[in-house]
Design an enzyme around this catalytic site. Structure first.
Site, PDB file in Angstrom:
ATOM      1  N   ALA A  92       0.858  -1.185   0.000  1.00 19.02           N
ATOM      2  CA  ALA A  92       0.000   0.000   0.000  1.00 19.02           C
ATOM      3  C   ALA A  92       0.897   1.239   0.000  1.00 19.02           C
ATOM      4  O   ALA A  92       2.061   1.176   0.387  1.00 19.02           O
ATOM      5  CB  ALA A  92      -0.892  -0.011   1.239  1.00 19.02           C
ATOM      6  N   GLY A 143       0.363  -5.301   0.569  1.00 21.58           N
ATOM      7  CA  GLY A 143      -0.776  -5.310  -0.344  1.00 21.58           C
ATOM      8  C   GLY A 143      -0.416  -5.849  -1.710  1.00 21.58           C
ATOM      9  O   GLY A 143      -1.257  -6.399  -2.417  1.00 21.58           O
ATOM     10  N   GLU A 147      -0.733  -9.418  -1.405  1.00 19.05           N
ATOM     11  CA  GLU A 147      -2.165  -9.735  -1.251  1.00 19.05           C
ATOM     12  C   GLU A 147      -2.873  -9.731  -2.598  1.00 19.05           C
ATOM     13  O   GLU A 147      -3.762 -10.532  -2.849  1.00 19.05           O
ATOM     14  CB  GLU A 147      -2.824  -8.741  -0.287  1.00 19.05           C
ATOM     15  CG  GLU A 147      -2.380  -8.963   1.153  1.00 19.05           C
ATOM     16  CD  GLU A 147      -2.995  -7.962   2.095  1.00 19.05           C
ATOM     17  OE1 GLU A 147      -2.666  -6.757   1.983  1.00 19.05           O
ATOM     18  OE2 GLU A 147      -3.793  -8.359   2.953  1.00 19.05           O
TER      19      GLU A 147
HETATM   20  N1  T1G Z   1       4.739   3.281  -0.138  1.00 12.21           N
HETATM   21  C1  T1G Z   1       5.284   4.438  -0.588  1.00 12.21           C
HETATM   22  N2  T1G Z   1       6.598   4.593  -0.853  1.00 12.21           N
HETATM   23  C2  T1G Z   1       7.393   3.527  -0.638  1.00 12.21           C
HETATM   24  C3  T1G Z   1       6.897   2.296  -0.175  1.00 12.21           C
HETATM   25  C4  T1G Z   1       5.502   2.197   0.077  1.00 12.21           C
HETATM   26  N3  T1G Z   1       4.942   1.043   0.509  1.00 12.21           N
HETATM   27  N4  T1G Z   1       7.952   1.431  -0.061  1.00 12.21           N
HETATM   28  C5  T1G Z   1       9.041   2.119  -0.448  1.00 12.21           C
HETATM   29  N5  T1G Z   1       8.719   3.358  -0.782  1.00 12.21           N
HETATM   30  C6  T1G Z   1       9.626   4.415  -1.274  1.00 12.21           C
HETATM   31  C7  T1G Z   1      10.678   4.754  -0.243  1.00 12.21           C
HETATM   32  O1  T1G Z   1      10.170   5.669   0.699  1.00 12.21           O
HETATM   33  C8  T1G Z   1      11.754   5.352  -1.122  1.00 12.21           C
HETATM   34  O2  T1G Z   1      11.317   6.656  -1.486  1.00 12.21           O
HETATM   35  C9  T1G Z   1      11.680   4.496  -2.382  1.00 12.21           C
HETATM   36  O3  T1G Z   1      10.361   3.903  -2.373  1.00 12.21           O
HETATM   37  C10 T1G Z   1      12.713   3.389  -2.401  1.00 12.21           C
HETATM   38  O4  T1G Z   1      12.556   2.675  -1.171  1.00 12.21           O
HETATM   39  C11 T1G Z   1      -2.985  -3.153   2.805  1.00 12.21           C
HETATM   40  C12 T1G Z   1      -1.487  -1.981   4.577  1.00 12.21           C
HETATM   41  C13 T1G Z   1      10.222  -2.158  -1.318  1.00 12.21           C
HETATM   42  C14 T1G Z   1      12.011  -3.477  -0.153  1.00 12.21           C
HETATM   43  O5  T1G Z   1       6.193  -2.584   4.137  1.00 12.21           O
HETATM   44  O6  T1G Z   1      10.400  -2.575   2.342  1.00 12.21           O
HETATM   45  O7  T1G Z   1       0.710  -2.951   2.133  1.00 12.21           O
HETATM   46  O8  T1G Z   1      13.291   7.932  -0.551  1.00 12.21           O
HETATM   47  O9  T1G Z   1      14.862   3.169  -0.320  1.00 12.21           O
HETATM   48  O10 T1G Z   1      16.030  -0.325  -0.316  1.00 12.21           O
HETATM   49  O11 T1G Z   1      -2.033  -5.057   3.728  1.00 12.21           O
HETATM   50  O12 T1G Z   1      11.138   0.102   0.258  1.00 12.21           O
HETATM   51  O13 T1G Z   1      13.222   7.278  -2.974  1.00 12.21           O
HETATM   52  O14 T1G Z   1      11.639   9.025  -2.096  1.00 12.21           O
HETATM   53  O15 T1G Z   1      13.429   1.350   0.721  1.00 12.21           O
HETATM   54  O16 T1G Z   1      15.276  -0.920  -2.698  1.00 12.21           O
HETATM   55  C15 T1G Z   1       3.678  -2.967   3.120  1.00 12.21           C
HETATM   56  C16 T1G Z   1       7.996  -1.176   2.406  1.00 12.21           C
HETATM   57  C17 T1G Z   1       2.992  -1.640   3.207  1.00 12.21           C
HETATM   58  C18 T1G Z   1       7.264  -2.462   2.033  1.00 12.21           C
HETATM   59  C19 T1G Z   1      12.579  -1.452  -1.498  1.00 12.21           C
HETATM   60  N6  T1G Z   1       4.894  -2.840   2.335  1.00 12.21           N
HETATM   61  N7  T1G Z   1       9.099  -0.915   1.492  1.00 12.21           N
HETATM   62  O17 T1G Z   1      13.740  -1.240  -0.739  1.00 12.21           O
HETATM   63  O18 T1G Z   1      14.395   1.079  -1.597  1.00 12.21           O
HETATM   64  S1  T1G Z   1       1.542  -1.707   4.197  1.00 12.21           S
HETATM   65  C20 T1G Z   1       6.073  -2.627   2.933  1.00 12.21           C
HETATM   66  C21 T1G Z   1      10.253  -1.645   1.580  1.00 12.21           C
HETATM   67  C22 T1G Z   1       0.468  -2.670   3.258  1.00 12.21           C
HETATM   68  C23 T1G Z   1      -1.681  -3.848   3.055  1.00 12.21           C
HETATM   69  C24 T1G Z   1      -0.767  -3.113   3.952  1.00 12.21           C
HETATM   70  C25 T1G Z   1      11.373  -1.214   0.665  1.00 12.21           C
HETATM   71  C26 T1G Z   1      11.518  -2.098  -0.581  1.00 12.21           C
HETATM   72  P1  T1G Z   1      12.444   7.800  -1.798  1.00 12.21           P
HETATM   73  P2  T1G Z   1      13.876   2.079  -0.476  1.00 12.21           P
HETATM   74  P3  T1G Z   1      14.966  -0.395  -1.358  1.00 12.21           P
END
Ligand code: T1G
Length: 708
Positions: A66, A105, A108
């Site tokens: 998400a 998500g 999912e």
């Molecule tokens: N939403 C928005 N921006 C995101 C993002 C996200 N989920 N994940 C990463 N970014 C941005 C991050 O801020 C950075 O921005 C750029 O992408 C690169 O990230 C309904 C509610 C995917 C493994 O927990 O683990 O889904 O600084 O530096 O090291 O059930 O990002 O470039 O402007 O980390 O290659 C669940 C979170 C959400 C994954 C990539 N998902 N992200 O790592 O790059 S809750 C997560 C990560 C959800 C549902 C629920 C990592 C990555 P900027 P990065 P990276």
């Protein structure tokens, strides 16, 4: 601002609708992406020229979850559960083409598909608990139906990412294809479209029965390893619902639990910590001349505990590194420690023997300064004495190539003074690693007024390459972390002489969320470090300022912590469990009596308030002085260097959450009770308390940093 170009497009090839999401950087499921994807699925389902669907992504990864940027406002339709249900209910086969990191998500969406194809390097997971959430679009209901209750527990309550091979073996994936995963997914879609068998919908599979043993173990582990966090325990409840309720009811239960967590303070704090860890790498105020220099070869001076572990950091990042020591025996010990560290990882199964051999092979031990001539960066990790630093940096100045970055790992000494030992102060920077340097993620990158912007940028990018959370700080006594730690340490000693015991202080701070209490930590790292610091800083204590020498008294009895079998606690042979020691209690009580302090019971709230708000007050001064420019810099130091609970965001975030008026009032009460020496509120704290401001919304004028 230009509206997003449509982030979802559909191309029909041989009656297969390939729906591609293209929303950099990670194809997060923003409202526009959810709407576009739902529309594309519905159109393809109704299209008579389409037999099956593929959901794919452009860019670097399949949907990574998400969109975190949307969590600070109420959820907007179409909501993700509506999308995943539409995918699962689609009468035509829907195949997910996974690569990169299909998380939250994103996974999912894949679980709602009828078939999941992934590249060999793809990783999947439901890491929502790490953001204080649980999967909110069917993950807790569909995953256990595919992989079983116990495996789903581990994946969702732990939130860990799983590689494609393990995911396939567990049943979370159906196929691992070559790197052209879209072609493979289209072929799978075509097979399913012509197959006689009904579509396999994960939600329609039999619910996985509750494994009571696994359930109790998960609750115990969550209570221990994720102490204080709500999401892991709520995730367990959602998984139990999957085992006991029909899918539709389970989905309703999951959504209700998710929405409650979505509004929680812990989710807000963990989201802040996640985003701050990325923001900290962006240096406000650095101009275009701050182009990082290329780093291909490294050098480390000093093969002691820190130097050896720093050499490992370079080797782990794939960089050849010359490890120099002036003493052959010291060098041999350093190499032996490195080998032992790696061998422990190999024995644990977290490192392959071949990888260990590769990494050891990158470390060239040497007694010859000439070996540093080709290094692009040299990190000095010699004895913490200014004369030793002088010798090292004069030698480096003579041997290092022009343009090499010369870094000192000093914890307390003045980096500008060290830079002055060279003819190239613009190339000198502090890179303060935290022990054990090959494990702790924090790196304080300390610039002096003469550090070239390119050198600062180089150190920051190098920190990231080493897997660190690099925080840019201006030189100041103790930089950020240790400077704030000094405040807490002082208060812990005062609390002892006023009535608390080490176990009282440790319990209160562990309950607050710290991984370990300060006295147990001191015993672990050795009391002689703090003792030496007290001696080195004694001259700085102004006459008449309250001081407590309990640490000296404990050390003078030879009690230096775990390494001597006793410190603030006592330790049984071969057991690292801190045990309260009546001898220490007697020493403390005698000290209070000799000091004329009447002991009193001290409530946990006071212990926490004095230990945490004293740090926050110093953090406010650090911001005022421009040692850092953002409160998140301070929070990143404490989350990644000192075990501050991430679900509280960090000390400055926690102060904001408590309300700065309340924090300011508490400090005024401590001042009235203990005097102004240590409890005068920082002006910035007072100003923000008066104006209703927040540390994490305060941004110093980036150009006004100290010394600029
Ligand atoms: N939403 C928005 N921006 C995101 C993002 C996200 N989920 N994940 C990463 N970014 C941005 C991050 O801020 C950075 O921005 C750029 O992408 C690169 O990230 C309904 C509610 C995917 C493994 O927990 O683990 O889904 O600084 O530096 O090291 O059930 O990002 O470039 O402007 O980390 O290659 C669940 C979170 C959400 C994954 C990539 N998902 N992200 O790592 O790059 S809750 C997560 C990560 C959800 C549902 C629920 C990592 C990555 P900027 P990065 P990276």
């Amino acid at each position: 601002m230009e509206p997003d170009a449509a982030p979802v497009a559909t191309a029909i090839r041989d009656r297969i609708a390939v729906i591609t999401i293209d929303r950099p950087p990670v194809n997060a499921l923003s409202t526009a992406v959810r709407a576009g994807l739902l529309d594309a699925v519905r159109r393809a389902a109704a299209d008579r020229d389409v037999d099956a669907l593929v959901i794919a992504c452009a860019g670097r990864t399949f949907i990574a979850g998400a969109d975190l940027a949307e969590f600070d406002r109420p959820p907007e339709p179409p909501h993700l559960p509506e999308l995943t249900q539409a995918i699962e209910d689609c009468p035509k086969p829907v195949v997910a083409a996974l690569f990169g990191t299909a998380l939250g998500g994103g996974f999912e969406v894949a679980l709602a598909c009828h078939y999941r194809v992934a590249t060999p390097g793809a990783r999947i997971g439901l890491p929502e608990v790490k953001l204080g959430l649980i999967p909110g679009a069917g993950g807790t209901q569909r995953l256990p139906r595919l992989v079983g209750f116990e495996r789903a527990l581990a994946m969702i309550v732990g939130g860990d990412v799983v590689g494609a091979v393990d995911a396939l073996a567990a049943g979370a994936l159906d196929e691992i294809a070559g790197d052209d995963v879209v072609t493979a997914a289209a072929a799978a879609a075509r097979r399913l479209a012509t197959a006689a068998a009904p579509l396999r919908r994960s939600g329609a599979l039999a619910a996985a029965a509750v494994d009571r043993t696994a359930l109790e173990r998960a609750r115990r582990d969550a209570a221990k390893r994720q102490r204080g966090q709500h999401a892991p325990l709520v995730a367990i409840d959602a998984l139990c619902a999957a085992a006991t309720l029909p899918l539709a009811e389970g989905l309703i239960r999951e959504r209700a639990l998710f929405l409650e967590l979505r509004r929680s303070e812990q989710a807000a704090a963990l989201r802040y910590a996640f985003l701050a860890e990325r923001e900290v790498a962006k240096l406000p105020g650095l101009g275009a001349d701050a182009k990082p220099r290329a780093i291909h070869r490294a050098g480390v001076v000093g093969a002691g505990t820190m130097g050896a572990a720093i050499a490992m950091c370079f080797a782990n990042a794939g960089l050849p590194v010359a490890l120099l020591d002036v003493d052959a025996a010291g060098l041999a010990r350093g190499l032996e420690n490195i080998r032992r560290n790696y061998a422990t990882s190999v024995a644990r199964g977290s490192l392959a023997q071949a990888a260990m051999d590769e990494r050891v092979g990158r470390i060239a031990a040497t007694l010859d300064w000439d070996a540093l001539r080709e290094a692009d960066v040299v990190v000095e990790a010699a004895f913490e004495d200014i004369d030793v630093k002088r010798q090292v940096f004069e030698a480096l100045d003579a041997v290092a190539r022009p343009g090499a970055v010369l870094a000192t790992n000093t914890s307390y000494l003045d980096v500008a003074t060290i830079a002055g030992f060279t003819t190239r102060p613009q190339d000198v920077v502090g890179m303060h690693f935290f022990s054990p340097a090959n494990v702790m993620r924090l790196l304080e990158v300390v610039r002096t007024p003469r550090t070239a912007p390119a050198v600062l940028a180089t150190a920051m990018r190098l920190g990231r390459a080493l897997g660190k959370v690099a925080v840019p700080v201006m030189g100041s006594d103790g930089f950020v972390g240790n400077r704030m730690l000094m405040q807490r340490t002082r208060e812990t000693f005062f609390l002892l002489e006023e009535g608390a015991l080490p176990q009282d202080v440790d319990r209160a701070l562990v309950e607050f969320g710290f991984a370990m209490g300060p006295f147990a930590v001191a015993d672990l790292s050795g009391l002689d470090i703090g003792w030496a610091n007290r001696k080195a800083r004694a001259h700085r204590r102004l006459p008449g300022m309250r001081d407590c020498n309990l640490l000296d008294q404990v050390c003078e009895r030879g009690r230096l912590g775990q390494k001597t079998g006793a410190g603030w606690y006592r330790y049984e042979a071969g057991d690292r469990t801190p045990r309260p020691d009546p001898e220490i209690e007697a020493l403390i009580v005698a000290h209070s009596r000799a000091t004329g302090i009447e002991r009193r019971p001290i409530p946990d709230e006071e212990i926490v308030g004095r230990c945490v708000w004293s740090m926050v007050n110093e953090g406010a001064r650090i911001l005022e002085e421009g040692v850092v420019t953002r409160a998140l810099d301070i929070d990143m130091v404490w989350l990644h260097g000192y075990g501050f609970p991430a679900w509280r965001g960090g000390p400055m975030y926690a102060a904001d959450a408590a309300g700065l008026t309340a924090v300011h009032d508490a400090i005024l009460r401590y001042r009235d009770r203990f005097g102004p020496d240590y409890w005068t509120p920082a002006p910035l704290l007072g100003e923000l308390a008066r104006t209703g401001g927040r540390f994490t919304r305060w941004a110093r004028d980036a150009g006004a940093t100290r010394g600029s």
